[in-house]
Design a protein around this motif. Structure first.
Motif, PDB file in Angstrom:
ATOM      1  N   GLY A  29      -8.127  -9.043 -20.033  1.00 15.22           N
ATOM      2  CA  GLY A  29      -9.594  -8.415 -19.331  1.00 15.22           C
ATOM      3  C   GLY A  29      -9.478  -6.913 -19.486  1.00 15.22           C
ATOM      4  N   LEU A  30      -8.372  -6.111 -19.476  1.00 11.98           N
ATOM      5  CA  LEU A  30      -8.175  -4.900 -18.773  1.00 11.98           C
ATOM      6  C   LEU A  30      -7.156  -4.300 -20.219  1.00 11.98           C
ATOM      7  CD1 LEU A  30      -5.564  -5.963 -16.403  1.00 11.98           C
ATOM      8  CD2 LEU A  30      -8.255  -4.731 -15.612  1.00 11.98           C
ATOM      9  N   ASP A  31      -7.572  -2.945 -20.500  1.00 16.90           N
ATOM     10  CA  ASP A  31      -7.267  -2.215 -21.082  1.00 16.90           C
ATOM     11  C   ASP A  31      -5.625  -1.716 -21.096  1.00 16.90           C
ATOM     12  OD1 ASP A  31      -9.174  -1.073 -23.416  1.00 16.90           O
ATOM     13  OD2 ASP A  31     -10.227  -1.102 -21.718  1.00 16.90           O
ATOM     14  N   GLU A  32      -6.103  -0.964 -19.996  1.00 17.01           N
ATOM     15  CA  GLU A  32      -4.116  -0.964 -18.807  1.00 17.01           C
ATOM     16  C   GLU A  32      -3.899  -1.528 -17.648  1.00 17.01           C
ATOM     17  OE1 GLU A  32      -2.841   3.066 -20.147  1.00 17.01           O
ATOM     18  OE2 GLU A  32      -4.248   3.687 -21.222  1.00 17.01           O
ATOM     19  N   LEU A  33      -2.566  -1.587 -17.394  1.00 17.22           N
ATOM     20  CA  LEU A  33      -1.884  -2.041 -15.434  1.00 17.22           C
ATOM     21  C   LEU A  33      -1.235  -1.365 -15.206  1.00 17.22           C
ATOM     22  CD1 LEU A  33      -2.233  -4.286 -13.693  1.00 17.22           C
ATOM     23  CD2 LEU A  33      -0.116  -5.190 -15.057  1.00 17.22           C
ATOM     24  N   ILE A  34      -2.058  -0.813 -14.336  1.00 20.19           N
ATOM     25  CA  ILE A  34      -1.017   0.221 -12.545  1.00 20.19           C
ATOM     26  C   ILE A  34      -0.200  -0.672 -12.163  1.00 20.19           C
ATOM     27  CG2 ILE A  34      -1.020   1.844 -10.905  1.00 20.19           C
ATOM     28  CD1 ILE A  34      -3.731   2.695 -13.116  1.00 20.19           C
ATOM     29  N   VAL A  35       1.245  -1.135 -11.871  1.00 19.11           N
ATOM     30  CA  VAL A  35       1.649  -1.388 -10.660  1.00 19.11           C
ATOM     31  C   VAL A  35       2.685  -0.307  -9.992  1.00 19.11           C
ATOM     32  CG1 VAL A  35       3.302  -3.435 -10.180  1.00 19.11           C
ATOM     33  CG2 VAL A  35       2.582  -3.144 -12.706  1.00 19.11           C
ATOM     34  N   LEU A  36       2.139  -0.334  -8.868  1.00 19.73           N
ATOM     35  CA  LEU A  36       2.202   0.104  -7.369  1.00 19.73           C
ATOM     36  C   LEU A  36       3.645  -0.188  -6.657  1.00 19.73           C
ATOM     37  CD1 LEU A  36      -0.493   2.372  -7.004  1.00 19.73           C
ATOM     38  CD2 LEU A  36       1.069   2.554  -8.384  1.00 19.73           C
ATOM     39  N   ASP A  37       4.358   0.373  -6.437  1.00 19.46           N
ATOM     40  CA  ASP A  37       5.173  -0.333  -4.885  1.00 19.46           C
ATOM     41  C   ASP A  37       4.973   0.492  -4.063  1.00 19.46           C
ATOM     42  OD1 ASP A  37       6.837  -0.636  -3.186  1.00 19.46           O
ATOM     43  OD2 ASP A  37       8.382  -0.107  -4.678  1.00 19.46           O
ATOM     44  N   VAL A  38       4.223  -0.595  -2.825  1.00 22.31           N
ATOM     45  CA  VAL A  38       3.454   0.328  -2.229  1.00 22.31           C
ATOM     46  C   VAL A  38       4.041  -0.323  -0.663  1.00 22.31           C
ATOM     47  CG1 VAL A  38       0.855   0.309  -2.595  1.00 22.31           C
ATOM     48  CG2 VAL A  38       1.551  -1.211  -1.681  1.00 22.31           C
ATOM     49  N   SER A  39       5.526  -0.293  -0.681  1.00 23.40           N
ATOM     50  CA  SER A  39       6.088  -0.614   0.425  1.00 23.40           C
ATOM     51  C   SER A  39       6.181   0.738   1.098  1.00 23.40           C
ATOM     52  CB  SER A  39       7.918  -0.414   0.387  1.00 23.40           C
ATOM     53  OG  SER A  39       7.622  -1.608  -1.375  1.00 23.40           O
ATOM     54  N   LYS A  40       6.128   0.015   2.781  1.00 19.85           N
ATOM     55  CA  LYS A  40       6.481   1.142   3.939  1.00 19.85           C
ATOM     56  C   LYS A  40       7.926   1.163   3.998  1.00 19.85           C
ATOM     57  CE  LYS A  40       1.227   1.328   5.387  1.00 19.85           C
ATOM     58  NZ  LYS A  40       1.393   0.656   5.978  1.00 19.85           N
ATOM     59  N   GLY A  41       8.394   2.295   4.085  1.00 21.74           N
ATOM     60  CA  GLY A  41       9.391   2.708   4.406  1.00 21.74           C
ATOM     61  C   GLY A  41      10.559   2.127   3.655  1.00 21.74           C
ATOM     62  N   VAL A  42      12.297   1.860   3.772  1.00 17.68           N
ATOM     63  CA  VAL A  42      12.730   1.689   2.674  1.00 17.68           C
ATOM     64  C   VAL A  42      12.808   1.404   1.879  1.00 17.68           C
ATOM     65  CG1 VAL A  42      15.439   1.814   1.882  1.00 17.68           C
ATOM     66  CG2 VAL A  42      14.849   2.407   4.203  1.00 17.68           C
ATOM     67  N   ARG A  43      12.836   2.026  -0.175  1.00 13.55           N
ATOM     68  CA  ARG A  43      12.347   1.388  -0.723  1.00 13.55           C
ATOM     69  C   ARG A  43      12.913   0.600  -2.231  1.00 13.55           C
ATOM     70  NH1 ARG A  43       7.786   4.798  -1.943  1.00 13.55           N
ATOM     71  NH2 ARG A  43       5.814   4.360  -1.689  1.00 13.55           N
TER      72      ARG A  43
END
Lengths: 255, 205
Positions: A29-43
């Protein structure tokens, strides 16, 4: 509906998402997808790249990846994991040269400039970076121009105040700009129902809207939203989701 | 079936191979010119600048094997995005000559304030004007595909099976001339409609 801030609510691993929410079906159902790393601290960019790779291998739409892009190598790692675009936010303030280098190497269509803004006692639109901890500017128009001059091929506006409220997008943000941006503009933060999406898409300066509030859109809800949008006369991309079943492993026996 | 995906190392070909694997085939990713003649299907993907792409083709000595494969052996070839542009003789963007398998001119899309169209053209757009045979079989009218490009094919001379798209002005979004196919859009990023088109390509023999 009021909801909590889903963007910052830990809900489980990527396997949990795939197993419990038929995520690949949601992607239909999507045109595009955004994937975010929202980790806090060291990624951990390698681990996050593996998540991206897992998603991108079964999700046949453009994937934008962001969070923690502090070096060219990290960006290239995300691209190799299957990202089509990079969402860059803090780097525009911390290392604009990196943003220009990314645009130069991958093309500016690959660089999405993210702007997180919120109201502070001093300004109604303070631009925040480093996970909302540092204010870099209160001149939104100037910041939009700065992003465009430094490689952004699209701009994603996110209202920190509206995010997770489900109360609707902050459409006024683009109305206050001195110049209409030359690149596509995406608005995010506050979508709680289909009408909010329609209002965003009907705005002449807004090219796309985004939501992280997945829980309002489980099952066929995104496809239903697309139907509602199409009924207003706006052109929506359409595809036959049943084809996914018919085409899966279609050539497997002759391979 | 021996399906080759040519690796010019200019682009993210991972999504293309993922799409082919979804369809149940095992593509061979290669930049080796000697394996082209034994392929059943060749896909030439690419993003970025025209001259960069042609330079890579020259460095890898892929030009002659690709010409032989497409014109003498007449086997199925699909150019994707920049890969489509490289099949032609020239582009306004570049100074180098293309592969010259088909003829046509690529010009830059010009944004106009009145039309409100932005350039590059990014996003899903419907295409039209094609016959639903071979490459376009079962796509249905107004198939929607994902585009991201600034240069576009502005016209062709012969009677090919052609899909058009409107952005600023009409342009050729995809074509099939016998077994030579090109798509300006990204079928691997175009949901099930794109997978159908790739499946149709694999059915060309």
């Amino acid at each position: 509906m009021l909801s909590r801030n889903f963007r910052l609510q830990a809900v489980g691993t990527i396997d949990w998402l795939f197993n419990n929410y038929d995520f690949l079906n949601v992607s239909h159902g999507l045109d595009e997808l955004i994937v975010l790393d929202v980790s806090k601290g060291v990624r951990n960019p390698e681990a996050f790249g593996a998540v991206v790779s897992h998603i991108a291998s079964r999700c046949f739409i453009p994937v934008t990846v962001g969070g923690g892009i502090t070096s060219f190598d990290i960006a290239q790692g995300f691209m190799r994991s299957g990202a089509d675009k990079l969402l860059v936010n803090s780097a525009f303030a911390n290392d604009a040269g990196l943003c220009r280098a990314l645009a130069e190497h991958f093309g500016r269509q690959c660089v999405v400039g993210g702007i997180d803004y919120k109201a502070t006692p001093q300004s109604s639109q303070a631009i925040m970076i480093d996970n909302g901890t540092r204010e870099v500017s209160t001149d939104l128009s100037g910041w939009v121009e700065f992003l465009q001059e430094n490689g952004a091929g699209e701009i994603l506006f996110q209202s920190v105040d509206q995010d997770g409220t489900g109360m609707g997008l902050d459409l006024s943000v683009v109305d206050g700009l001195r110049h209409r941006p030359e690149v596509p503009c995406i608005l995010m933060g506050g979508i709680g129902k289909a009408d909010h999406i329609i209002a965003g898409l009907q705005h002449p300066t807004i090219d796309a809207v985004a939501t992280a509030n997945l829980y309002n859109f489980i099952g066929s809800a995104f496809l239903d939203v697309r139907k509602s949008i199409a009924e207003t006369g706006m052109e929506m991309a359409r595809w036959n989701s049943c084809e996914y079943v018919a085409l899966h492993n279609k050539f497997a026996t002759s391979a | 079936m021996k399906i080759l995906v040519i690796d010019l190392s200019t682009s993210n070909i991972r999504s293309l191979t993922s799409a082919l694997i979804y369809l149940g085939v095992q593509p061979v990713v290669t930049s080796d010119p000697s394996v082209i003649e034994s392929a059943s299907h060749v896909i030439l993907p690419g993003v970025g600048a025209f001259d960069t792409g042609m330079k890579r083709i020259a460095e890898l000595s892929l030009g002659i094997p690709l010409r032989t494969y497409a014109l003498e052996q007449q086997r199925p070839l699909l150019g994707v995005c920049l890969g489509m542009q490289l099949l032609f003789n020239e582009s306004e963007e570049g100074r180098l000559s293309g592969l010259g398998l088909v003829s046509g001119q690529f010009r830059k899309l010009k944004s106009t304030y009145q039309s409100m169209h932005k350039v590059p053209h990014v996003g899903f757009s419907p295409v039209y004007g094609y016959r639903e045979t071979d490459l376009f079989k079962g796509i249905g009218p107004k198939g929607c595909f994902y585009f991201t490009h600034s240069y576009a094919l502005q016209g062709i001379e012969e009677d090919w099976n052609v899909a058009l798209c409107d952005h600023v002005q009409p342009f050729v979004a995809a074509f099939q001339k016998r077994k030579i196919c090109g798509v300006q859009f990204h079928p691997e990023k175009s949901q099930s409609t794109g997978l159908r088109l790739l499946s149709n390509f694999l059915e060309l023999v």
